[in-house]
Design a protein around this motif. Structure first.
Motif, mmCIF file in Angstrom:
data_model
loop_
_atom_site.group_PDB
_atom_site.id
_atom_site.type_symbol
_atom_site.label_atom_id
_atom_site.label_comp_id
_atom_site.label_asym_id
_atom_site.label_seq_id
_atom_site.Cartn_x
_atom_site.Cartn_y
_atom_site.Cartn_z
ATOM 1 N N VAL A 1 14.098 35.655 -73.259
ATOM 2 C CA VAL A 1 14.313 36.480 -72.073
ATOM 3 C C VAL A 1 14.434 37.930 -72.502
ATOM 4 O O VAL A 1 14.672 38.237 -73.675
ATOM 5 N N ASP A 2 14.285 38.830 -71.535
ATOM 6 C CA ASP A 2 14.371 40.254 -71.838
ATOM 7 C C ASP A 2 15.811 40.660 -72.127
ATOM 8 O O ASP A 2 16.110 41.320 -73.120
ATOM 9 N N SER A 3 16.724 40.273 -71.214
ATOM 10 C CA SER A 3 18.124 40.666 -71.365
ATOM 11 C C SER A 3 19.022 39.636 -70.708
ATOM 12 O O SER A 3 18.604 38.914 -69.808
ATOM 13 N N VAL A 4 20.244 39.568 -71.173
ATOM 14 C CA VAL A 4 21.253 38.676 -70.612
ATOM 15 C C VAL A 4 22.368 39.540 -70.037
ATOM 16 O O VAL A 4 22.829 40.487 -70.689
ATOM 17 N N GLU A 5 22.799 39.228 -68.800
ATOM 18 C CA GLU A 5 23.769 40.078 -68.132
ATOM 19 C C GLU A 5 25.193 39.548 -68.220
ATOM 20 O O GLU A 5 26.008 40.034 -68.990
ATOM 21 N N ARG A 6 25.506 38.525 -67.417
ATOM 22 C CA ARG A 6 26.877 38.037 -67.372
ATOM 23 C C ARG A 6 26.893 36.639 -66.760
ATOM 24 O O ARG A 6 25.873 36.148 -66.300
ATOM 25 N N ILE A 7 28.063 36.040 -66.735
ATOM 26 C CA ILE A 7 28.263 34.737 -66.111
ATOM 27 C C ILE A 7 28.964 34.939 -64.774
ATOM 28 O O ILE A 7 29.911 35.720 -64.673
ATOM 29 N N ILE A 8 28.475 34.242 -63.746
ATOM 30 C CA ILE A 8 29.115 34.297 -62.433
ATOM 31 C C ILE A 8 29.523 32.890 -62.007
ATOM 32 O O ILE A 8 28.917 31.901 -62.392
ATOM 33 N N ASN A 9 30.574 32.834 -61.206
ATOM 34 C CA ASN A 9 31.145 31.574 -60.724
ATOM 35 C C ASN A 9 30.795 31.421 -59.249
ATOM 36 O O ASN A 9 31.079 32.305 -58.448
ATOM 37 N N LEU A 10 30.156 30.292 -58.889
ATOM 38 C CA LEU A 10 29.710 30.089 -57.514
ATOM 39 C C LEU A 10 30.054 28.682 -57.043
ATOM 40 O O LEU A 10 30.337 27.786 -57.843
ATOM 41 N N ASN A 11 30.004 28.500 -55.728
ATOM 42 C CA ASN A 11 30.069 27.180 -55.134
ATOM 43 C C ASN A 11 28.639 26.731 -54.851
ATOM 44 O O ASN A 11 27.796 27.538 -54.476
ATOM 45 N N TRP A 12 28.382 25.434 -55.018
ATOM 46 C CA TRP A 12 27.026 24.947 -54.762
ATOM 47 C C TRP A 12 26.587 25.223 -53.331
ATOM 48 O O TRP A 12 25.394 25.278 -53.036
ATOM 49 N N GLU A 13 27.536 25.390 -52.400
ATOM 50 C CA GLU A 13 27.168 25.700 -51.024
ATOM 51 C C GLU A 13 26.545 27.092 -50.911
ATOM 52 O O GLU A 13 25.882 27.402 -49.918
ATOM 53 N N GLN A 14 26.772 27.936 -51.922
ATOM 54 C CA GLN A 14 26.152 29.254 -51.938
ATOM 55 C C GLN A 14 24.743 29.221 -52.523
ATOM 56 O O GLN A 14 24.029 30.221 -52.489
ATOM 57 N N ILE A 15 24.372 28.085 -53.073
ATOM 58 C CA ILE A 15 23.050 27.929 -53.670
ATOM 59 C C ILE A 15 22.136 27.290 -52.641
ATOM 60 O O ILE A 15 22.394 26.198 -52.157
ATOM 61 N N MET A 16 21.047 27.971 -52.306
ATOM 62 C CA MET A 16 20.164 27.523 -51.245
ATOM 63 C C MET A 16 18.782 27.182 -51.790
ATOM 64 O O MET A 16 18.352 27.733 -52.811
ATOM 65 N N PRO A 17 18.062 26.273 -51.116
ATOM 66 C CA PRO A 17 16.687 25.982 -51.530
ATOM 67 C C PRO A 17 15.829 27.236 -51.448
ATOM 68 O O PRO A 17 16.132 28.163 -50.690
ATOM 69 N N PRO A 18 14.738 27.300 -52.215
ATOM 70 C CA PRO A 18 13.845 28.465 -52.124
ATOM 71 C C PRO A 18 13.214 28.548 -50.744
ATOM 72 O O PRO A 18 13.163 27.550 -50.015
ATOM 73 N N PRO A 19 12.744 29.721 -50.355
ATOM 74 C CA PRO A 19 12.169 29.890 -49.011
ATOM 75 C C PRO A 19 11.012 28.924 -48.770
ATOM 76 O O PRO A 19 10.249 28.595 -49.682
ATOM 77 N N GLU A 20 10.897 28.456 -47.524
ATOM 78 C CA GLU A 20 9.769 27.603 -47.153
ATOM 79 C C GLU A 20 8.461 28.369 -47.359
ATOM 80 O O GLU A 20 8.375 29.568 -47.151
ATOM 81 N N GLY A 21 7.444 27.642 -47.770
ATOM 82 C CA GLY A 21 6.133 28.264 -47.942
ATOM 83 C C GLY A 21 5.978 29.010 -49.249
ATOM 84 O O GLY A 21 5.043 29.790 -49.417
ATOM 85 N N ALA A 22 6.904 28.770 -50.216
ATOM 86 C CA ALA A 22 6.802 29.470 -51.501
ATOM 87 C C ALA A 22 5.579 29.023 -52.287
ATOM 88 O O ALA A 22 5.082 29.752 -53.139
ATOM 89 N N GLY A 23 5.102 27.782 -52.033
ATOM 90 C CA GLY A 23 3.857 27.322 -52.652
ATOM 91 C C GLY A 23 4.058 26.645 -53.988
ATOM 92 O O GLY A 23 5.144 26.645 -54.572
ATOM 93 N N ASP A 24 2.964 26.058 -54.506
ATOM 94 C CA ASP A 24 3.014 25.292 -55.745
ATOM 95 C C ASP A 24 3.273 26.163 -56.960
ATOM 96 O O ASP A 24 3.698 25.674 -58.005
ATOM 97 N N LYS A 25 2.980 27.459 -56.859
ATOM 98 C CA LYS A 25 3.183 28.356 -57.997
ATOM 99 C C LYS A 25 4.634 28.803 -58.113
ATOM 100 O O LYS A 25 4.984 29.539 -59.037
#
Length: 321
Positions: free
Chosen positions: A106-130
């Motif tokens: 990777v180019d650079s590493v920033e930091r660690i963040i703490n989240l709830n899985w409810e804050q993690i959402m699926p990628p937008p619809e129509g993002a495609g196979d790529k």
């Protein structure tokens, strides 16, 4: 930066609480990405890489780290971007996925963040196979993409997805009399399809869900069509652990609290190999654990758990669950 590098190996205590910690990094450009700290073994400045013939284009070379020889994959190249340059000032994230250890450049590493899985959402619809994202979240008013590492690894170093003939025949004989469906829950389309392709020869009807919350909703709806238990129609749930909105641990714990779901057998099928917390599996009431991805192990686990389901009485819900 030193604090991030020094603390990675100690940051796994939140798994199982529907929470996670993400290590944030950048490739080429301003876009930030995240990887679950629970899969990270170490972060270090990119060492000298050795080039070998016949390596995949995305593999920049191999590194010798603490007695191990590790392939280093350029995450920018692997996701369709330009190669990361000036390796002396870049970093590699050493991870363990699917029973193997690899380094991600990777180019650079920033930091660690703490989240709830409810804050993690699926990628937008129509993002495609790529699309190389399994999920997205927001940090400091910017979108952070969570990479589909299983898709990247499948494209860079494909693995065998077919079970051996001996295992297939044995599993088919055992499962032949079962008319029950099977459910798979996984946020990675690649992983979901791997499991489906591996198990389709067994002749089981397969339901699927892209995260724990969707799986629970489908299970509740199915149970409403059953007289006493969802196991009248569904024999087994195979669930990933890391999923947006609700992780596999929380999904399993919720299943065990519901009268019509509590007897459903649950296999946790995850790339969290090597550092896996067996105590957490027992605590949430999962029945089995297998590391991704070995089709023979998967078939054997399905056979084993369907057999147990047919032979055991209904379980009781522990008062401390």
């Amino acid at each position: 930066m030193a604090g991030v590098l020094d603390s990675v190996n100690q940051r796994t205590q939140l798994v199982g609480q529907n929470r996670l910690e993400l290590l944030l990094f950048k490739l080429n450009g301003r876009q930030r990405y995240g990887i679950n700290v629970f899969k990270v073994k170490e972060v270090l400045q990119c060492p000298k890489l050795t080039s070998l013939p016949n390596l995949a284009r995305e593999v920049r070379g191999i590194a010798h780290i603490r007695g191990e020889t590790i392939s280093v994959i350029d995450l920018s190249l692997a996701t369709g971007g330009a190669a990361i340059d000036d390796l002396t000032n870049r970093f590699i994230i050493i991870t363990e996925y699917n029973r193997s250890i690899q380094g991600f450049l990777v180019d650079s590493v920033e930091r660690i963040i703490n989240l709830n899985w409810e804050q993690i959402m699926p990628p937008p619809e129509g993002a495609g196979d790529k699309n190389y994202l399994t999920a997205v979240t927001e940090v400091d008013n910017d979108m952070v993409g969570i990479l589909d590492v299983e898709k990247i690894l499948m494209e860079v170093a494909p693995t065998n997805e077919e079970m051996t003939d001996e295992v297939l025949q044995e599993a088919k004989e055992i499962i032949a009399d079962s008319e029950k469906m099977l459910m798979i829950a996984d946020d990675s389309t690649v992983a979901l399809n791997q499991v489906k392709r591996a198990l389709t020869p067994l002749g089981l009807e397969i339901m699927q869900a892209k995260n724990g919350r969707e799986a629970l909703e489908q299970l509740i709806a199915l149970s409403e069509t059953c007289e006493r238990s969802v196991t009248e129609k569904l024999g087994l749930l195979i669930s990933d652990i890391e999923m947006p909105e609700m992780d596999g641990y929380t999904l399993t714990a919720e299943i065990r609290t519901m009268e019509k779901l509590k007897d459903l057998r649950v296999i946790l099928h995850t790339s969290l190999s090597g550092v896996f917390n067996q105590a957490m599996v027992d605590n949430v009431g999962a029945d089995d654990f297998i590391a991704k991805f070995n089709p023979d192990d998967l078939a054997a686990a399905v056979e084993r758990n369907i057999n147990i389901l047919h032979s055991q009485p209904a379980r009781e819900i522990s008062s401390d669950k």
